[in-house]
Design a protein around this motif. Sequence first.
Motif, PDB file in Angstrom:
ATOM      1  N   VAL A   1       0.858  -1.190   0.000  1.00 30.97           N
ATOM      2  CA  VAL A   1       0.000   0.000   0.000  1.00 30.97           C
ATOM      3  C   VAL A   1       0.888   1.232   0.000  1.00 30.97           C
ATOM      4  O   VAL A   1       1.631   1.476   0.965  1.00 30.97           O
ATOM      5  CB  VAL A   1      -0.920   0.015   1.241  1.00 30.97           C
ATOM      6  CG1 VAL A   1      -1.821   1.246   1.205  1.00 30.97           C
ATOM      7  CG2 VAL A   1      -1.739  -1.261   1.308  1.00 30.97           C
ATOM      8  N   LEU A   8      -1.849   6.417  -0.617  1.00 30.47           N
ATOM      9  CA  LEU A   8      -3.157   5.811  -0.402  1.00 30.47           C
ATOM     10  C   LEU A   8      -3.536   5.850   1.081  1.00 30.47           C
ATOM     11  O   LEU A   8      -4.699   6.076   1.424  1.00 30.47           O
ATOM     12  CB  LEU A   8      -3.151   4.369  -0.914  1.00 30.47           C
ATOM     13  CG  LEU A   8      -4.500   3.633  -0.892  1.00 30.47           C
ATOM     14  CD1 LEU A   8      -5.566   4.425  -1.627  1.00 30.47           C
ATOM     15  CD2 LEU A   8      -4.363   2.239  -1.509  1.00 30.47           C
ATOM     16  N   THR A  32      -6.793   7.887   2.369  1.00 34.56           N
ATOM     17  CA  THR A  32      -7.782   7.197   3.204  1.00 34.56           C
ATOM     18  C   THR A  32      -8.016   7.944   4.515  1.00 34.56           C
ATOM     19  O   THR A  32      -9.161   8.192   4.908  1.00 34.56           O
ATOM     20  CB  THR A  32      -7.313   5.759   3.510  1.00 34.56           C
ATOM     21  OG1 THR A  32      -7.128   5.059   2.282  1.00 34.56           O
ATOM     22  CG2 THR A  32      -8.339   5.027   4.364  1.00 34.56           C
TER      23      THR A  32
END
Length: 344
Positions: free
Chosen positions: A3, A7, A11
């Motif tokens: 990840v 990201l 988020t």
Amino acid sequence: MNVPAWLWLVTLGATTLVLLLDVVVIARRPHVPSMAECARYLTVYVGAAIAFGIGIWVLAGHQYGAEFFAGWLTEYSLSIDNLFVFLIIMAKFGVPEKLQQSALMVGIVIALILRGIFIAVGAALINQFAWVFYIFGAFLIYTAVKLAKEAMADDDDEEFEENALLRWVENRFPATQSWEHGTALFAREGAKRLITPMFVVILALGTTDLLFALDSIPAIYGLTKEPFLVLTANIFALMGLRQLYFLIGGLLKRLVYLGLGLSVLLAFIGVKLILHALHENTLPFINGGQGVHAAPEIPIGVSLGAIVLILALTTIASLLKSRKDAKAQLSYDDIHAGRREHGH
């Protein structure tokens, strides 16, 4: 699962933005949400979770997609069970209906922060010590047995027991008993600065969710080892909790087998964790510190299917039982009404 940092930031940023918008809207207009409003928001949150899960499935593979859905369903189910306690807390402290949204909103923010800390700690423990899965699994099985006993006790007069921190705060700090200060956490009466009932309720909700996290975080780590999926599953499970509280407050009383169903779910995940721990074993007193490869690993597809099946059977059995009890009560009332008419 790799990840990227951006990201994670997107988020966390999106979650913060949604929470801030919610806080601003509620602060401007404290009110009791209508069923239509709750259903609308809940549809958006559930739809967003499903879309996110499909995105994970397509972009990262079906393994991670299934892990997200299994984790989200488990966390959502445990959150619904938590609503029982939230209802009891609101009743105990006599929170006016129009202020309950504010209390729940702050409670959810605290829950997200606490769970974020728990998730980080859990990830660090898992990376350093494989044997921690034994502890997680044993704890979940213990919790499952305890939950099953409570469910089978069928205690309709459940009460909220204040924890030690809550009792200490109430004894240590002067407080006002009036709700006239609304959502304010502190109030001044004369020369005294007092804590308000809202402060106590938010503390009760926050500390209660801390105890819930002791069950939910080990449970989801039994389904996925990816911190990003653990975090997002928790975020989506908590996002619609406030609307769910108002939407199914009456329905919660009809889910009579929810506690029993969740106990089966936690026991299943506990067994899955112990099997995984045996497979990855490093403890010298078990199989000489080698993995017990004869121990089967439960695939995530089987886990997801088991979770859906357990929750579906729990819901169906609960609703059938509630309908049967309602009919029996109606027949009982009709018989007694007939006796009164005939002078018996």
